[in-house]
Design a protein around this motif. Structure first.
Motif, PDB file in Angstrom:
ATOM      1  N   GLU A  86      -0.817   8.402  -9.555  1.00 31.22           N
ATOM      2  CA  GLU A  86      -0.985   9.204  -8.341  1.00 31.22           C
ATOM      3  C   GLU A  86      -1.163   8.265  -7.156  1.00 31.22           C
ATOM      4  OE1 GLU A  86      -2.997  13.485  -9.501  1.00 31.22           O
ATOM      5  OE2 GLU A  86      -4.323  11.831  -8.912  1.00 31.22           O
ATOM      6  N   VAL A  87      -0.503   8.577  -6.045  1.00 30.46           N
ATOM      7  CA  VAL A  87      -0.666   7.792  -4.827  1.00 30.46           C
ATOM      8  C   VAL A  87      -0.845   8.729  -3.642  1.00 30.46           C
ATOM      9  CG1 VAL A  87       0.691   5.831  -5.680  1.00 30.46           C
ATOM     10  CG2 VAL A  87       1.817   7.642  -4.374  1.00 30.46           C
ATOM     11  N   ILE A  88      -1.480   8.189  -2.614  1.00 28.69           N
ATOM     12  CA  ILE A  88      -1.612   8.858  -1.329  1.00 28.69           C
ATOM     13  C   ILE A  88      -0.852   8.026  -0.317  1.00 28.69           C
ATOM     14  CG2 ILE A  88      -3.206   9.501   0.518  1.00 28.69           C
ATOM     15  CD1 ILE A  88      -5.357   9.858  -1.677  1.00 28.69           C
ATOM     16  N   LEU A  89       0.068   8.641   0.407  1.00 31.38           N
ATOM     17  CA  LEU A  89       0.831   7.937   1.439  1.00 31.38           C
ATOM     18  C   LEU A  89       0.093   8.007   2.763  1.00 31.38           C
ATOM     19  CD1 LEU A  89       4.554   9.050   0.897  1.00 31.38           C
ATOM     20  CD2 LEU A  89       3.449   6.937   0.145  1.00 31.38           C
ATOM     21  N   THR A  90      -0.062   6.856   3.423  1.00 30.42           N
ATOM     22  CA  THR A  90      -0.682   6.829   4.750  1.00 30.42           C
ATOM     23  C   THR A  90       0.193   6.003   5.694  1.00 30.42           C
ATOM     24  OG1 THR A  90      -2.032   4.844   4.311  1.00 30.42           O
ATOM     25  CG2 THR A  90      -2.989   6.981   3.726  1.00 30.42           C
ATOM     26  N   PHE A  91       0.145   6.375   6.961  1.00 33.93           N
ATOM     27  CA  PHE A  91       0.910   5.688   7.999  1.00 33.93           C
ATOM     28  C   PHE A  91      -0.025   5.361   9.151  1.00 33.93           C
ATOM     29  CE2 PHE A  91       3.924   8.080   5.532  1.00 33.93           C
ATOM     30  CZ  PHE A  91       5.034   7.260   5.455  1.00 33.93           C
ATOM     31  N   ASP A  92      -0.072   4.084   9.525  1.00 36.12           N
ATOM     32  CA  ASP A  92      -0.951   3.610  10.591  1.00 36.12           C
ATOM     33  C   ASP A  92      -0.171   3.307  11.869  1.00 36.12           C
ATOM     34  OD1 ASP A  92      -3.015   3.700   8.789  1.00 36.12           O
ATOM     35  OD2 ASP A  92      -3.581   1.587   9.000  1.00 36.12           O
ATOM     36  N   ASP A  93      -0.933   3.232  12.957  1.00 34.90           N
ATOM     37  CA  ASP A  93      -0.532   2.623  14.227  1.00 34.90           C
ATOM     38  C   ASP A  93       0.352   3.484  15.111  1.00 34.90           C
ATOM     39  OD1 ASP A  93      -1.958   0.536  13.234  1.00 34.90           O
ATOM     40  OD2 ASP A  93      -0.325  -0.913  13.201  1.00 34.90           O
ATOM     41  N   VAL A 209      -7.265   0.710   1.483  1.00 33.38           N
ATOM     42  CA  VAL A 209      -5.874   0.490   1.092  1.00 33.38           C
ATOM     43  C   VAL A 209      -5.859  -0.231  -0.245  1.00 33.38           C
ATOM     44  CG1 VAL A 209      -3.694  -0.666   1.650  1.00 33.38           C
ATOM     45  CG2 VAL A 209      -5.074   0.326   3.482  1.00 33.38           C
ATOM     46  N   GLN A 210      -5.131   0.297  -1.196  1.00 38.23           N
ATOM     47  CA  GLN A 210      -4.947  -0.393  -2.472  1.00 38.23           C
ATOM     48  C   GLN A 210      -3.560  -1.013  -2.595  1.00 38.23           C
ATOM     49  OE1 GLN A 210      -6.548   3.044  -2.806  1.00 38.23           O
ATOM     50  NE2 GLN A 210      -8.246   1.683  -2.294  1.00 38.23           N
ATOM     51  N   ILE A 211      -2.563  -0.432  -1.900  1.00 37.58           N
ATOM     52  CA  ILE A 211      -1.183  -0.903  -2.004  1.00 37.58           C
ATOM     53  C   ILE A 211      -0.622  -1.031  -0.594  1.00 37.58           C
ATOM     54  CG2 ILE A 211       1.099  -0.467  -2.993  1.00 37.58           C
ATOM     55  CD1 ILE A 211      -0.329   1.462  -4.986  1.00 37.58           C
ATOM     56  N   ASP A 212      -0.497  -2.266  -0.120  1.00 36.88           N
ATOM     57  CA  ASP A 212       0.010  -2.527   1.233  1.00 36.88           C
ATOM     58  C   ASP A 212       1.509  -2.763   1.168  1.00 36.88           C
ATOM     59  OD1 ASP A 212       0.395  -3.186   3.855  1.00 36.88           O
ATOM     60  OD2 ASP A 212      -0.743  -5.053   3.802  1.00 36.88           O
ATOM     61  N   ASP A 233       3.160  -1.427  -9.559  1.00 37.21           N
ATOM     62  CA  ASP A 233       3.143  -1.562 -11.014  1.00 37.21           C
ATOM     63  C   ASP A 233       1.853  -2.227 -11.502  1.00 37.21           C
ATOM     64  OD1 ASP A 233       5.628  -0.367 -11.197  1.00 37.21           O
ATOM     65  OD2 ASP A 233       6.726  -2.266 -11.206  1.00 37.21           O
ATOM     66  N   ARG A 234       1.312  -3.122 -10.689  1.00 33.67           N
ATOM     67  CA  ARG A 234       0.087  -3.813 -11.075  1.00 33.67           C
ATOM     68  C   ARG A 234      -1.139  -2.907 -10.943  1.00 33.67           C
ATOM     69  NH1 ARG A 234       0.600  -7.601  -7.831  1.00 33.67           N
ATOM     70  NH2 ARG A 234      -0.861  -7.022  -6.196  1.00 33.67           N
ATOM     71  N   VAL A 235      -1.188  -2.118  -9.886  1.00 34.30           N
ATOM     72  CA  VAL A 235      -2.372  -1.296  -9.617  1.00 34.30           C
ATOM     73  C   VAL A 235      -2.284   0.053 -10.333  1.00 34.30           C
ATOM     74  CG1 VAL A 235      -3.721  -0.179  -7.798  1.00 34.30           C
ATOM     75  CG2 VAL A 235      -2.728  -2.438  -7.401  1.00 34.30           C
ATOM     76  N   GLY A 236      -1.121   0.683 -10.315  1.00 32.28           N
ATOM     77  CA  GLY A 236      -0.914   1.923 -11.051  1.00 32.28           C
ATOM     78  C   GLY A 236      -1.333   3.199 -10.366  1.00 32.28           C
ATOM     79  N   LYS A 237      -1.986   3.096  -9.216  1.00 34.34           N
ATOM     80  CA  LYS A 237      -2.398   4.266  -8.434  1.00 34.34           C
ATOM     81  C   LYS A 237      -3.039   3.750  -7.151  1.00 34.34           C
ATOM     82  CE  LYS A 237      -7.021   4.636 -10.510  1.00 34.34           C
ATOM     83  NZ  LYS A 237      -7.993   5.529 -11.194  1.00 34.34           N
ATOM     84  N   GLY A 238      -3.251   4.644  -6.187  1.00 34.59           N
ATOM     85  CA  GLY A 238      -3.987   4.219  -5.005  1.00 34.59           C
ATOM     86  C   GLY A 238      -3.406   4.713  -3.696  1.00 34.59           C
ATOM     87  N   ILE A 239      -4.057   4.275  -2.622  1.00 38.89           N
ATOM     88  CA  ILE A 239      -3.640   4.623  -1.272  1.00 38.89           C
ATOM     89  C   ILE A 239      -2.630   3.584  -0.801  1.00 38.89           C
ATOM     90  CG2 ILE A 239      -4.388   4.953   1.110  1.00 38.89           C
ATOM     91  CD1 ILE A 239      -7.128   5.782   0.027  1.00 38.89           C
ATOM     92  N   VAL A 240      -1.469   4.059  -0.365  1.00 40.81           N
ATOM     93  CA  VAL A 240      -0.380   3.187   0.070  1.00 40.81           C
ATOM     94  C   VAL A 240      -0.352   3.143   1.594  1.00 40.81           C
ATOM     95  CG1 VAL A 240       2.097   2.730  -0.047  1.00 40.81           C
ATOM     96  CG2 VAL A 240       0.930   3.848  -1.977  1.00 40.81           C
ATOM     97  N   LEU A 241      -0.216   1.956   2.150  1.00 36.90           N
ATOM     98  CA  LEU A 241      -0.181   1.768   3.597  1.00 36.90           C
ATOM     99  C   LEU A 241       1.230   1.455   4.083  1.00 36.90           C
ATOM    100  CD1 LEU A 241      -1.391   1.263   6.429  1.00 36.90           C
ATOM    101  CD2 LEU A 241      -1.898  -1.075   5.689  1.00 36.90           C
TER     102      LEU A 241
END
Length: 287
Positions: A86-93, A209-212, A233-241
């Motif tokens: 599972e991931v959460i997509l986020t967009f900054d700036d 942020v877990q996945i930049d 692939d290394r983390v397997g889940k997290g918040i994506v920036l």
């Protein structure tokens, strides 16, 4: 509203000098230059946490999307708990008049929702793009007014940056009946313990942020995607920036979403709630 006594206790507990001079996180977007240090105000008063005003839509497009996962409704940072894949997509700036609408088109074509952490100054410069994000049903948080490194500011100036950003985004969204959620990301992920603790006690929900994606670097889109997928692939889940102010993001994002689908991932729609007798979820806006 923040209590100055709470901040004073927090500063004393960890040592004011060490806290304010603590090293910022190594993550830096490089997307917006940090603004000048804001002058110290006479107080450190913050407005009540800004809450979304319109309910979440449950359109059929989400039900048909293989990438669209559950909606995660939280009232605190520690409630953001994801399952594997599972991931959460986020967009900054952003927002950006040139790129944000195109990011929205991509997300819509995949039937998924994301969280946009908006810089107040950018929302003022591109109000149409900010409102389009809200009207498309995405969650909107804030990212200060001028993308300043809050860890380098005195507390009063740091709180002014956060408050000013919240108020600017709220003003821009008001004509479409939406308000920012309490989600907030520190520019450069740079903060201090007293600052984060005080903001959290005031109702703000910090996002890490877990996945930049590193979409702001000079790597080619192919290299950016490869590095991004390796982290995934290394983390397997997290918040994506990601950032909705770069042309390269428009090339990387669809390929990344295709890779997520191929790997069996789903995208979680992050939403915020505030304690109430009915405990009803509140999301930024709906069509």
């Amino acid at each position: 509203m923040f209590d100055l006594r709470v901040l004073s206790v927090a500063l004393l507990c960890c040592g004011a000098n060490a806290a304010l001079a603590g090293p910022p996180d190594t993550l830096t977007t490089g997307a917006i230059k940090p603004g000048p240090e804001a002058p110290a105000s006479s107080g450190m008063q913050m407005p009540p946490p800004l809450r979304p005003s319109l309910p979440l839509s449950g359109g059929s497009d989400l039900a048909l999307s293989p990438l669209a996962g559950r909606t995660l409704v939280v009232s605190a940072e520690d409630q953001i708990s994801l399952n594997p894949h599972e991931v959460i997509l986020t967009f900054d700036d952003g927002p950006s008049a040139s790129y944000t609408p195109k990011v929205l088109d991509i997300l819509d074509s995949y039937g998924i929702k994301a969280t946009f952490l908006m810089v107040g100054k950018m929302a003022e410069l591109h109000p149409g793009a900010a409102r389009e994000v809200a009207l498309d049903g995405h969650t909107i948080g804030t990212h200060t007014y001028d993308h300043a490194n809050l860890a380098k500011l005195i507390p009063a100036a740091a709180f002014d940056e956060v408050r000013h950003g919240q108020e600017a985004v709220a003003t821009v969204l008001a004509p479409v009946g939406a308000t920012p959620s309490p989600f907030f990301r520190f520019p450069y992920l740079a903060t201090t313990w007293p600052l984060k603790a005080t903001l959290t006690m005031g109702g703000t929900i910090p996002l890490g942020v877990q996945i930049d994606s590193d979409d702001y670097l000079k790597d080619s889109p192919k290299q950016t995607l490869a590095h991004l997928l390796a982290r995934l692939d290394r983390v397997g889940k997290g918040i994506v920036l990601f950032h909705d102010i770069h042309a390269k993001t428009l090339l990387v994002l669809p390929a990344f979403l295709d890779a997520l689908a191929a790997r069996g991932y789903t995208i979680v729609h992050l939403a915020a709630t505030t304690p109430s007798p009915f405990d009803q979820p509140l999301v930024t806006a709906t069509r």
